[in-house]
Design a protein around this motif. Structure first.
Motif, PDB file in Angstrom:
ATOM      1  N   ALA A  29      29.970  32.756  37.604  1.00  0.00           N
ATOM      2  CA  ALA A  29      30.171  33.324  38.941  1.00  0.00           C
ATOM      3  C   ALA A  29      31.392  34.439  38.823  1.00  0.00           C
ATOM      4  CB  ALA A  29      30.405  32.462  40.097  1.00  0.00           C
ATOM      5  N   TYR A  30      32.416  33.910  38.172  1.00  0.00           N
ATOM      6  CA  TYR A  30      33.595  34.674  38.137  1.00  0.00           C
ATOM      7  C   TYR A  30      33.412  35.776  37.351  1.00  0.00           C
ATOM      8  CZ  TYR A  30      35.845  30.396  39.901  1.00  0.00           C
ATOM      9  OH  TYR A  30      36.006  29.221  40.653  1.00  0.00           O
ATOM     10  N   GLU A  45      43.749  44.781  35.104  1.00  0.00           N
ATOM     11  CA  GLU A  45      42.765  44.272  36.061  1.00  0.00           C
ATOM     12  C   GLU A  45      41.561  43.657  35.671  1.00  0.00           C
ATOM     13  OE1 GLU A  45      42.658  48.889  35.875  1.00  0.00           O
ATOM     14  OE2 GLU A  45      44.099  47.396  35.277  1.00  0.00           O
ATOM     15  N   HIS A  46      41.160  44.065  34.556  1.00  0.00           N
ATOM     16  CA  HIS A  46      39.764  43.662  33.987  1.00  0.00           C
ATOM     17  C   HIS A  46      40.051  42.291  33.109  1.00  0.00           C
ATOM     18  CE1 HIS A  46      38.574  47.401  35.794  1.00  0.00           C
ATOM     19  NE2 HIS A  46      39.083  48.093  34.993  1.00  0.00           N
ATOM     20  N   ARG A  47      40.852  41.772  33.044  1.00  0.00           N
ATOM     21  CA  ARG A  47      41.214  40.777  32.029  1.00  0.00           C
ATOM     22  C   ARG A  47      40.123  39.616  31.984  1.00  0.00           C
ATOM     23  NH1 ARG A  47      45.245  40.996  35.751  1.00  0.00           N
ATOM     24  NH2 ARG A  47      45.342  39.382  37.476  1.00  0.00           N
ATOM     25  N   LEU A  48      39.353  39.539  32.985  1.00  0.00           N
ATOM     26  CA  LEU A  48      38.547  38.414  32.951  1.00  0.00           C
ATOM     27  C   LEU A  48      37.290  38.835  32.008  1.00  0.00           C
ATOM     28  CD1 LEU A  48      37.965  35.359  33.862  1.00  0.00           C
ATOM     29  CD2 LEU A  48      36.689  36.650  36.011  1.00  0.00           C
ATOM     30  N   LEU A  49      37.075  40.149  31.933  1.00  0.00           N
ATOM     31  CA  LEU A  49      35.928  40.687  31.070  1.00  0.00           C
ATOM     32  C   LEU A  49      36.311  40.984  29.872  1.00  0.00           C
ATOM     33  CD1 LEU A  49      34.506  43.205  33.468  1.00  0.00           C
ATOM     34  CD2 LEU A  49      33.791  41.013  33.137  1.00  0.00           C
ATOM     35  N   GLU A 103      29.262  28.365  26.027  1.00  0.00           N
ATOM     36  CA  GLU A 103      30.004  27.710  27.392  1.00  0.00           C
ATOM     37  C   GLU A 103      30.873  28.465  28.291  1.00  0.00           C
ATOM     38  OE1 GLU A 103      33.198  23.707  27.528  1.00  0.00           O
ATOM     39  OE2 GLU A 103      32.765  24.469  25.780  1.00  0.00           O
ATOM     40  N   ILE A 104      31.604  29.364  27.755  1.00  0.00           N
ATOM     41  CA  ILE A 104      32.308  30.179  28.631  1.00  0.00           C
ATOM     42  C   ILE A 104      31.341  31.042  29.631  1.00  0.00           C
ATOM     43  CG2 ILE A 104      33.949  32.246  28.722  1.00  0.00           C
ATOM     44  CD1 ILE A 104      35.173  31.106  26.239  1.00  0.00           C
ATOM     45  N   LEU A 105      30.236  31.491  29.049  1.00  0.00           N
ATOM     46  CA  LEU A 105      29.354  32.474  29.854  1.00  0.00           C
ATOM     47  C   LEU A 105      28.783  31.599  30.904  1.00  0.00           C
ATOM     48  CD1 LEU A 105      27.921  34.594  27.043  1.00  0.00           C
ATOM     49  CD2 LEU A 105      29.392  35.322  28.692  1.00  0.00           C
ATOM     50  N   ILE A 106      28.440  30.373  30.665  1.00  0.00           N
ATOM     51  CA  ILE A 106      27.679  29.439  31.575  1.00  0.00           C
ATOM     52  C   ILE A 106      28.928  29.139  32.898  1.00  0.00           C
ATOM     53  CG2 ILE A 106      26.524  27.327  32.050  1.00  0.00           C
ATOM     54  CD1 ILE A 106      25.559  27.879  28.974  1.00  0.00           C
ATOM     55  N   GLN A 137      32.457  41.903  36.987  1.00  0.00           N
ATOM     56  CA  GLN A 137      31.867  43.015  36.486  1.00  0.00           C
ATOM     57  C   GLN A 137      31.288  43.913  37.923  1.00  0.00           C
ATOM     58  OE1 GLN A 137      30.941  43.555  33.367  1.00  0.00           O
ATOM     59  NE2 GLN A 137      30.419  45.648  34.323  1.00  0.00           N
ATOM     60  N   VAL A 138      31.149  43.375  38.924  1.00  0.00           N
ATOM     61  CA  VAL A 138      30.963  44.163  40.192  1.00  0.00           C
ATOM     62  C   VAL A 138      32.041  45.128  40.578  1.00  0.00           C
ATOM     63  CG1 VAL A 138      30.296  43.972  42.768  1.00  0.00           C
ATOM     64  CG2 VAL A 138      29.119  42.473  41.112  1.00  0.00           C
ATOM     65  N   GLN A 139      33.112  44.537  40.315  1.00  0.00           N
ATOM     66  CA  GLN A 139      34.506  45.164  40.767  1.00  0.00           C
ATOM     67  C   GLN A 139      34.680  46.318  39.625  1.00  0.00           C
ATOM     68  OE1 GLN A 139      37.563  42.011  40.652  1.00  0.00           O
ATOM     69  NE2 GLN A 139      36.846  41.198  42.689  1.00  0.00           N
ATOM     70  N   LEU A 140      34.256  46.103  38.283  1.00  0.00           N
ATOM     71  CA  LEU A 140      34.471  46.869  37.502  1.00  0.00           C
ATOM     72  C   LEU A 140      33.561  48.072  37.601  1.00  0.00           C
ATOM     73  CD1 LEU A 140      35.390  48.072  34.629  1.00  0.00           C
ATOM     74  CD2 LEU A 140      33.623  46.484  33.524  1.00  0.00           C
TER      75      LEU A 140
END
Length: 376
Positions: free
Chosen positions: A299-300, A202-206, A292-295, A305-308
């Motif tokens: 928003a995503y 569930e944290h795969r984006l991070l 590049e990825i961080l910029i 991070q808020v959900q985590l």
């Protein structure tokens, strides 16, 4: 003449109605369907007879014809695994387009292996019943080299630490894919060979490949696996990336921030650098990609991070000593799962199969009410 071949093509073929009919008429000859094997096979690489049975509405299944090497005439037929006896495999393969005269060099076969119940292990991969006994890999019910290597890493570290009388270590679910896998198999157990799929996290984006060093090197250093110099080099690299991200949030082109230009789908880092006319000479290609990825996905990433952060409070909320029968509004399925697995925290309870969001809310209300009573 004399030139070395460095690549060769891969082809596609497919099963036919004749293939399917042959399999269906001889299903009991299969080790899987004839009763010789009882265990569940890997969900994501079923045998050809399993495909024919489970997807009976399909009149063909695609097969990949892969050369075994550039200096051999042998081919591997990907997607045609089977537990049929050899004489039937000979007939089956000749029903495929292009394989009328094929000769099988090595016949397919099924494997059934015993596995431990991983719920008998703690999160450090040590036996709950026999201190000092660590277990890792396929014996824990997982499937795949990466899964085995990751468990071996954790079990190996802890075996050494246990022998030296040091505190055991692990990775949490919110820290890494390894933590997700450990949490899954140790808390839930398995009923089929386990693979660590991206969708399980569930944290795969991070938990991205580009930030793996930043996420895990500090822990590796704490565990004595990473040197001071390695950690320092990583921190210097992170500082360079952070500085570039900050620069993109301040520099403008035609009145528009560089970060807004990079957020556009068709523009990459180098495209925006060409627009703003500035490029730092101390960034590596890897660091530019990280920036590049961080910029681009800022928003995503912030939303994830808020959900985590919200979930993090659940991981520290203990359920020790909770009488689930006294918790109001629990579903029958949720109550059964909670009683069976006895999760230690609300976070662990939330991840149990059969535990609904409404069950988690009921537990949260109950735990908070208990805390208030204790505080009086």
């Amino acid at each position: 003449p004399g030139e070395r071949v460095t690549e060769c093509p891969t082809w596609l073929t497919h099963t036919t109605e004749e293939t399917h009919k042959l399999i269906q008429e001889n299903l009991l000859e299969s080790a899987m369907y004839g009763g010789e094997i009882e265990g569940e096979g890997p969900r994501y690489c079923p045998s050809i007879e399993d495909k024919v049975v489970r997807f009976s509405d399909k009149d063909r299944h695609l097969l990949f014809v892969e050369p075994d090497g550039i200096e051999t005439s042998e081919l591997y037929l990907q997607g045609f695994s089977s537990s049929m006896p050899p004489y039937l495999q000979d007939d089956m393969i000749r029903t495929l387009p292009g394989f009328k005269n094929a000769v099988i060099q090595r016949y397919a076969y099924a494997v059934e292996y015993d596995a431990l119940d991983p719920t008998q292990l703690n999160i450090h991969l040590m036996s709950k019943k026999l201190a000092g006994l660590f277990s890792a890999g396929q014996i824990n019910g997982t499937s795949g080299y990466e899964e085995a290597a990751a468990q071996g890493f954790i079990a190996g570290i802890n075996a050494k630490r246990f022998a030296k009388g040091e505190e055991l270590v692990t990775l949490r679910r919110d820290q890494a894919y390894i933590g997700v896998m450990l949490d899954d198999i140790v808390r839930w157990g398995i009923n089929e060979p386990y693979r660590m799929l991206t969708s399980r996290n569930e944290h795969r984006l991070l938990h991205r490949q580009d930030n793996a060093l930043e996420r895990l090197m500090p822990l590796g250093h704490e565990w004595g696996l990473i040197s001071d110099e390695q950690l320092e080099q990583m921190e210097l690299s992170r500082a360079r990336v952070d500085a570039e991200v900050k620069r993109f949030n301040t520099v403008r082109h035609e009145g528009k921030l560089a970060c807004k230009w990079l957020a556009q789908p068709k523009l990459g880092y180098e495209d925006v650098i060409a627009l703003i006319g500035e490029s730092p000479d101390n960034l590596t290609t890897v660091e530019k990609r990280k920036a590049e990825i961080l910029i681009k996905y800022d928003a995503y990433i912030k939303r994830a991070q808020v959900q985590l952060d919200k979930r993090a409070t659940y991981e520290t909320m203990t359920l020790e000593g909770v009488d689930y029968g006294s918790v109001g509004s629990l579903s029958n399925e949720g109550l059964g799962e909670l009683r069976k697995y006895q999760p230690q925290t609300l976070g662990a309870a939330q991840r149990l199969r059969g535990v609904r969001d409404s069950d988690v809310t009921a537990l949260l209300i109950y735990v908070k009410s208990q805390q208030k009573q204790q505080a009086r």
